[in-house]
Design an enzyme around this catalytic site. Structure first.
Site, short mmCIF file in Angstrom:
data_model
loop_
_atom_site.label_atom_id
_atom_site.label_comp_id
_atom_site.label_asym_id
_atom_site.label_seq_id
_atom_site.Cartn_x
_atom_site.Cartn_y
_atom_site.Cartn_z
N TYR A 240 70.01 48.49 40.54
CA TYR A 240 70.70 47.27 40.11
C TYR A 240 72.19 47.54 40.06
CZ TYR A 240 72.60 43.69 37.02
OH TYR A 240 73.38 42.69 36.48
N LEU B 46 72.51 57.09 42.80
CA LEU B 46 73.12 57.58 44.03
C LEU B 46 72.26 57.16 45.21
CD1 LEU B 46 75.14 59.54 45.48
CD2 LEU B 46 73.54 61.36 44.95
N GLY B 47 72.89 56.59 46.23
CA GLY B 47 72.18 56.23 47.45
C GLY B 47 73.15 56.23 48.61
N ARG C 69 70.51 52.22 53.11
CA ARG C 69 70.72 53.49 52.42
C ARG C 69 69.38 54.16 52.14
NH1 ARG C 69 68.77 52.72 47.45
NH2 ARG C 69 69.04 50.72 46.39
N CYS D 103 64.89 53.15 40.78
CA CYS D 103 64.72 54.25 41.73
C CYS D 103 63.26 54.62 41.92
CB CYS D 103 65.54 55.47 41.30
SG CYS D 103 67.30 55.09 41.17
N GLY E 125 76.96 54.78 48.29
CA GLY E 125 77.62 55.70 47.37
C GLY E 125 76.95 55.86 46.02
#
Length: 214
Positions: free
Chosen positions: A79, A148-149, A73, A179, A161
């Protein structure tokens, strides 16, 4: 109405190891045909750190025996663990006439999280240059509550997702730079006084995503 009469279905996979879900997402996408359903997969994971393609492993400060898994992704390290809503989006953006409009796709996912939080009288907001959703007011203003990824293949098919923290042990977030941001505080809905159950929030977010993306 769904584009081209292809509704987005919701599949609850329950509590599942990340590696199992990751392999299943890739297999589903590898084998998609023109008739394959667009799906949202609801999952709750055992503790795991996941890395995006360009992630800097130095952002994992101390894994503390939590597995660290390389994924395909976008994004940095995040996490996943019990008490967190995780929804994977297995969609065909070409079918949805949104191929090439990834920014719009991401914005709709973020809006689904904002709408879900609003259902519980919580104010979430985007932050420029920092994917995810952050609390916009109160004592926890600026704390990250959702990540979000995504993976978007050249075919226009997506997987990976979004995750939303509901009622978690937040300690694992303190031993990474979430992130890629040092000293970023993460929060969950329980810490904000919300007593909603995980299944309730799972379905609220899934329904929001289904509505906004169909």
């Amino acid at each position: 109405m769904p584009v081209n009469n292809f509704p987005i279905s919701i599949l609850d996979r329950g509590h599942e190891p990340f590696a199992t879900t990751f392999a299943a997402m890739r297999a589903y996408t590898d084998n998609r045909t023109a008739d394959s359903a667009d799906q949202l997969w609801i999952v709750e994971h055992d503790p795991v750190y996941t890395l995006g393609l360009a992630a800097d492993t130095s952002h994992v400060l101390n894994a503390n025996n939590i597995p660290v898994v390389q994924t395909d992704r976008g994004g940095e390290v995040t996490y996943h663990g019990p008490g967190q809503v995780v929804i994977y989006l297995l969609l065909d953006l070409k079918r949805q006439r949104r191929q090439g409009l990834v920014r719009e796709f991401v914005q709709k996912i973020e809006q689904a999280v904002i709408n879900t939080l609003s259902t519980y009288n919580l104010a979430g907001a985007r932050k420029t240059g920092a994917p995810g959703i952050y609390m916009s007011d109160g004592a926890w203003a600026g704390a990250k509550i959702a990540a979000l990824g995504l993976k978007v293949r050249a075919s226009g098919c997506t997987y990976h997702g979004v995750s939303l923290n509901v009622a978690m042990d937040l300690t694992p977030f303190t031993t990474i730079n979430p992130c890629g941001y040092a000293d970023l505080t993460c929060v969950d809905m329980r810490s904000l006084g919300i007593t909603a159950t995980l299944p309730e929030v799972q379905m609220t977010l899934a329904n929001q995503l289904q509505h906004l993306l169909s």
